[in-house]
Design a protein around this motif. Structure first.
Motif, PDB file in Angstrom:
ATOM      1  N   ILE A 176       1.360 -58.457 -27.167  1.00 19.58           N
ATOM      2  CA  ILE A 176       1.115 -57.101 -26.664  1.00 19.58           C
ATOM      3  C   ILE A 176       0.097 -57.198 -25.534  1.00 19.58           C
ATOM      4  CG2 ILE A 176       0.300 -54.770 -27.235  1.00 19.58           C
ATOM      5  CD1 ILE A 176       0.883 -55.487 -30.195  1.00 19.58           C
ATOM      6  N   LEU A 177       0.448 -56.660 -24.389  1.00 20.91           N
ATOM      7  CA  LEU A 177      -0.501 -56.640 -23.278  1.00 20.91           C
ATOM      8  C   LEU A 177      -1.256 -55.307 -23.327  1.00 20.91           C
ATOM      9  CD1 LEU A 177       0.135 -58.014 -19.764  1.00 20.91           C
ATOM     10  CD2 LEU A 177      -1.180 -55.939 -20.070  1.00 20.91           C
ATOM     11  N   LEU A 178      -2.579 -55.394 -23.294  1.00 16.99           N
ATOM     12  CA  LEU A 178      -3.424 -54.188 -23.364  1.00 16.99           C
ATOM     13  C   LEU A 178      -4.217 -54.039 -22.070  1.00 16.99           C
ATOM     14  CD1 LEU A 178      -5.124 -54.540 -26.887  1.00 16.99           C
ATOM     15  CD2 LEU A 178      -3.136 -53.131 -26.286  1.00 16.99           C
ATOM     16  N   SER A 179      -4.070 -52.883 -21.424  1.00 17.33           N
ATOM     17  CA  SER A 179      -4.853 -52.664 -20.202  1.00 17.33           C
ATOM     18  C   SER A 179      -5.167 -51.179 -20.016  1.00 17.33           C
ATOM     19  CB  SER A 179      -4.058 -53.157 -18.986  1.00 17.33           C
ATOM     20  OG  SER A 179      -4.798 -52.924 -17.788  1.00 17.33           O
ATOM     21  N   ASP A 180      -6.361 -50.914 -19.501  1.00 21.79           N
ATOM     22  CA  ASP A 180      -6.626 -49.570 -18.981  1.00 21.79           C
ATOM     23  C   ASP A 180      -5.676 -49.356 -17.807  1.00 21.79           C
ATOM     24  OD1 ASP A 180      -8.840 -49.841 -20.649  1.00 21.79           O
ATOM     25  OD2 ASP A 180     -10.281 -49.130 -19.161  1.00 21.79           O
ATOM     26  N   THR A 181      -5.397 -48.122 -17.454  1.00 25.88           N
ATOM     27  CA  THR A 181      -4.631 -47.850 -16.238  1.00 25.88           C
ATOM     28  C   THR A 181      -5.632 -47.670 -15.102  1.00 25.88           C
ATOM     29  OG1 THR A 181      -4.588 -45.497 -16.751  1.00 25.88           O
ATOM     30  CG2 THR A 181      -2.678 -46.833 -17.462  1.00 25.88           C
ATOM     31  N   VAL A 182      -6.376 -46.569 -15.154  1.00 25.78           N
ATOM     32  CA  VAL A 182      -7.491 -46.338 -14.234  1.00 25.78           C
ATOM     33  C   VAL A 182      -8.737 -46.884 -14.930  1.00 25.78           C
ATOM     34  CG1 VAL A 182      -8.897 -44.616 -13.057  1.00 25.78           C
ATOM     35  CG2 VAL A 182      -6.417 -44.248 -13.333  1.00 25.78           C
ATOM     36  N   PHE A 183      -9.405 -47.846 -14.307  1.00 29.75           N
ATOM     37  CA  PHE A 183     -10.604 -48.432 -14.924  1.00 29.75           C
ATOM     38  C   PHE A 183     -11.778 -47.493 -14.689  1.00 29.75           C
ATOM     39  CE2 PHE A 183      -7.680 -51.724 -15.377  1.00 29.75           C
ATOM     40  CZ  PHE A 183      -8.132 -52.504 -16.432  1.00 29.75           C
ATOM     41  N   SER A 184     -12.504 -47.222 -15.787  1.00 26.71           N
ATOM     42  CA  SER A 184     -13.399 -46.063 -15.746  1.00 26.71           C
ATOM     43  C   SER A 184     -14.637 -46.279 -14.892  1.00 26.71           C
ATOM     44  CB  SER A 184     -13.788 -45.648 -17.157  1.00 26.71           C
ATOM     45  OG  SER A 184     -14.297 -46.739 -17.869  1.00 26.71           O
ATOM     46  N   VAL A 185     -15.046 -47.495 -14.630  1.00 28.73           N
ATOM     47  CA  VAL A 185     -16.274 -47.688 -13.865  1.00 28.73           C
ATOM     48  C   VAL A 185     -16.021 -47.513 -12.367  1.00 28.73           C
ATOM     49  CG1 VAL A 185     -18.092 -49.318 -13.247  1.00 28.73           C
ATOM     50  CG2 VAL A 185     -17.336 -49.137 -15.628  1.00 28.73           C
ATOM     51  N   ASP A 186     -14.986 -48.165 -11.831  1.00 23.53           N
ATOM     52  CA  ASP A 186     -14.735 -48.090 -10.385  1.00 23.53           C
ATOM     53  C   ASP A 186     -13.572 -47.183 -10.013  1.00 23.53           C
ATOM     54  OD1 ASP A 186     -16.830 -49.604  -9.449  1.00 23.53           O
ATOM     55  OD2 ASP A 186     -15.757 -51.492  -9.753  1.00 23.53           O
ATOM     56  N   GLY A 187     -12.786 -46.757 -10.998  1.00 21.86           N
ATOM     57  CA  GLY A 187     -11.693 -45.841 -10.698  1.00 21.86           C
ATOM     58  C   GLY A 187     -10.474 -46.505 -10.090  1.00 21.86           C
ATOM     59  N   ASP A 188     -10.388 -47.837 -10.167  1.00 18.65           N
ATOM     60  CA  ASP A 188      -9.205 -48.518  -9.615  1.00 18.65           C
ATOM     61  C   ASP A 188      -8.040 -48.436 -10.603  1.00 18.65           C
ATOM     62  OD1 ASP A 188     -11.046 -50.191 -11.119  1.00 18.65           O
ATOM     63  OD2 ASP A 188      -9.690 -51.870 -10.743  1.00 18.65           O
ATOM     64  N   LEU A 189      -6.863 -48.235 -10.030  1.00 13.99           N
ATOM     65  CA  LEU A 189      -5.638 -48.139 -10.852  1.00 13.99           C
ATOM     66  C   LEU A 189      -4.979 -49.511 -10.838  1.00 13.99           C
ATOM     67  CD1 LEU A 189      -3.382 -46.455 -12.285  1.00 13.99           C
ATOM     68  CD2 LEU A 189      -2.525 -45.866 -10.021  1.00 13.99           C
ATOM     69  N   THR A 190      -4.777 -50.078 -12.009  1.00 12.64           N
ATOM     70  CA  THR A 190      -4.203 -51.428 -12.053  1.00 12.64           C
ATOM     71  C   THR A 190      -2.713 -51.366 -11.722  1.00 12.64           C
ATOM     72  OG1 THR A 190      -4.414 -53.483 -13.287  1.00 12.64           O
ATOM     73  CG2 THR A 190      -3.508 -51.621 -14.478  1.00 12.64           C
ATOM     74  N   ASP A 191      -2.130 -52.512 -11.366  1.00 14.61           N
ATOM     75  CA  ASP A 191      -0.713 -52.541 -10.997  1.00 14.61           C
ATOM     76  C   ASP A 191       0.142 -52.564 -12.265  1.00 14.61           C
ATOM     77  OD1 ASP A 191       1.806 -52.971 -10.028  1.00 14.61           O
ATOM     78  OD2 ASP A 191       1.244 -54.568  -8.647  1.00 14.61           O
ATOM     79  N   ILE A 192       0.404 -51.376 -12.782  1.00 13.94           N
ATOM     80  CA  ILE A 192       1.111 -51.258 -14.062  1.00 13.94           C
ATOM     81  C   ILE A 192       2.528 -51.827 -13.944  1.00 13.94           C
ATOM     82  CG2 ILE A 192       1.973 -49.616 -15.790  1.00 13.94           C
ATOM     83  CD1 ILE A 192      -0.921 -49.531 -15.810  1.00 13.94           C
ATOM     84  N   ALA A 193       3.157 -51.607 -12.795  1.00 13.65           N
ATOM     85  CA  ALA A 193       4.540 -52.090 -12.648  1.00 13.65           C
ATOM     86  C   ALA A 193       4.580 -53.615 -12.757  1.00 13.65           C
ATOM     87  CB  ALA A 193       5.109 -51.622 -11.310  1.00 13.65           C
ATOM     88  N   ALA A 194       3.585 -54.298 -12.160  1.00 17.67           N
ATOM     89  CA  ALA A 194       3.556 -55.769 -12.239  1.00 17.67           C
ATOM     90  C   ALA A 194       3.309 -56.219 -13.678  1.00 17.67           C
ATOM     91  CB  ALA A 194       2.467 -56.314 -11.312  1.00 17.67           C
ATOM     92  N   LEU A 195       2.412 -55.533 -14.374  1.00 19.41           N
ATOM     93  CA  LEU A 195       2.153 -55.892 -15.774  1.00 19.41           C
ATOM     94  C   LEU A 195       3.408 -55.660 -16.619  1.00 19.41           C
ATOM     95  CD1 LEU A 195      -1.453 -54.414 -16.355  1.00 19.41           C
ATOM     96  CD2 LEU A 195      -0.810 -56.788 -15.837  1.00 19.41           C
ATOM     97  N   ALA A 196       4.112 -54.562 -16.319  1.00 15.62           N
ATOM     98  CA  ALA A 196       5.332 -54.253 -17.076  1.00 15.62           C
ATOM     99  C   ALA A 196       6.406 -55.314 -16.831  1.00 15.62           C
ATOM    100  CB  ALA A 196       5.856 -52.874 -16.688  1.00 15.62           C
ATOM    101  N   ARG A 197       6.493 -55.821 -15.581  1.00 19.24           N
ATOM    102  CA  ARG A 197       7.476 -56.878 -15.297  1.00 19.24           C
ATOM    103  C   ARG A 197       7.125 -58.141 -16.085  1.00 19.24           C
ATOM    104  NH1 ARG A 197       7.307 -54.755 -10.099  1.00 19.24           N
ATOM    105  NH2 ARG A 197       5.703 -56.228  -9.426  1.00 19.24           N
ATOM    106  N   ALA A 198       5.841 -58.477 -16.114  1.00 15.93           N
ATOM    107  CA  ALA A 198       5.413 -59.669 -16.858  1.00 15.93           C
ATOM    108  C   ALA A 198       5.768 -59.509 -18.336  1.00 15.93           C
ATOM    109  CB  ALA A 198       3.910 -59.886 -16.687  1.00 15.93           C
TER     110      ALA A 198
END
Ligand code: PMP
Length: 395
Positions: A176-198
């Motif tokens: 199971i891959l666990l990740s925040d989407t928007v990281f709360s300290v800097d507000g960056d949105l991770t590349d969810i599509a890339a994580l989903a492909r992996a």
């Protein structure tokens, strides 16, 4: 050491005073600061998470009061005993419909939603592959899962290549891959599509914490999975909070029906926790309906955040370029961050002050959480204040 009468000769909590003194010496004192019941007309709140201004919206407040009158102030028991109401069901159906998930389950908070979903899914057959900068609630969830035999692997922040390698490197049957989407300290949105492909390549599940994404990112604020083209995608689930963009309190897991059923029957933070209080459920439902009726709110929010970031940057400050509604501004030191945030507050602009150990890279910063209901005059005032109060001698 015990006295003759069998009583201890010292206060067992006394040592906590020394620990507090150590924190104070290291500049890590944290204090509660009660806020006034109504914001002063000229004050600007850039510290809370009331992204869409719903927490004080009259319709939301009235829905909370009506829910209390109809269902009671408290849930009275766990959802599986006496704490389930038609209001909870209605909220779950609306959350699922809005986010595109098959089903939803409401928890008492985002924190308990994260603990619940991770610990219900992970045991000795499971590897949890986690972004290093995940929120404390996902970190605690992984720690609990580890105690149940799960393997916990960390990947570099927002780096789908190291995530992929960690997935491939685990011999556990379930991953199971666990990740925040928007990281709360800097507000960056991770590349969810890339994580989903992996995840799809590996046969792993993707569980994201969309606390700062729901109501903020994606078309109409439908959340980060929607924004990444993964609306209702198989193998994905999201934990959300009802306490940020929805202005209420509580959390939820959004995902496929078999997952939701599994949580009802096995998630310990669902089973052993009192159900979400009806006023919170009523408020969240009213806020969600307002959001659906006014889908331009998240768009205005994101554009305000971009404007604030751009203007701070052009004033020479190190502000992050926001993907959502969080803008952070680096300070040179912890002391500078504390003094700067204090000066902003004294000038009527409340900003967050983040410093170790709450920052993943050890760098202190101000955190500005933007709101869709800020007026242009408030934005101007906030910008002027943040730029104008930077402690002298720095930067
Ligand atoms: N995840 C993230 C990323 C958060 O920022 C928060 C709130 N600080 C939570 C989860 C927890 O949500 P709640 O406050 O509803 O418990």
């Amino acid at each position: 050491m015990h006295d003759e009468d069998g009583m201890g000769d010292s206060d067992p909590f006394e040592r906590l005073g020394a620990a507090a003194a150590e924190r104070a010496a290291a500049g890590l004192t944290r204090r509660l600061r009660p806020r006034p019941p109504q914001e002063a007309p000229d004050a600007v709140d850039l510290a809370g998470n009331d992204y869409l201004g719903f927490s004080r919206h009259p319709e939301v407040a009235e829905a909370a009061a009506a829910a209390a009158r109809r269902w009671g102030a408290g849930a009275t028991g766990s959802r599986l005993v006496t704490g389930d109401t038609l209001l909870h069901r209605e909220l779950e159906e609306e959350l699922a419909d809005f986010s595109g998930a098959e089903a939803a389950l409401v928890f008492s908070s985002g924190y308990t939603a994260n603990l619940g979903v991770v610990t219900a899914l992970a045991d000795g057959s499971t590897a949890l592959v986690c972004d290093r900068h995940n929120h404390a609630s996902l970190i605690d969830a992984a720690r609990l899962a580890k105690a149940r035999g799960a393997q916990v692997l960390l990947f570099d922040h927002a780096d789908s290549a190291t995530a992929e390698a960690a997935l491939a490197g685990s011999a556990r049957e379930h991953r199971i891959l666990l990740s925040d989407t928007v990281f709360s300290v800097d507000g960056d949105l991770t590349d969810i599509a890339a994580l989903a492909r992996a995840c799809a390549e590996d046969g792993a599940a993707l569980v994201v914490d969309d606390a700062h994404g729901l109501g903020v990112v994606g078309e109409g604020g439908a959340g980060a999975l929607s924004a990444a083209g993964l609306r209702g995608a198989p193998g994905t689930a999201a934990a959300v909070t009802l306490s940020k963009a929805l202005g209420a309190q509580g959390g939820a897991v959004l995902g496929p029906r078999p997952l939701i059923r599994h949580l009802v029957e096995t998630a310990r933070t669902f089973i052993f926790d009192t159900g979400l209080a009806p006023p919170a459920a009523g408020a969240a439902l009213a806020a969600l309906r307002l959001l659906r009726a006014e889908p331009e709110r998240p768009r205005r929010l994101r554009s305000l955040a971009r404007r604030i970031s751009a203007e701070l940057t052009s004033a020479g400050l190190a502000a992050t370029a926001p993907d959502a509604a969080v803008v952070s501004v680096l300070a040179d030191s912890r002391e500078e961050a504390v003094a700067w945030a204090g000066a902003c507050r004294a000038a009527g602009v409340d900003v967050g002050c983040f410093r170790p150990p709450s920052v993943p890279d050890g760098r202190s910063r101000l955190r500005l959480t933007v709101r869709a209901d800020l007026t242009d005059a408030q934005v101007d005032r906030a910008l002027e204040t943040v730029v104008g109060t930077r402690p002298r001698g720095s930067g």
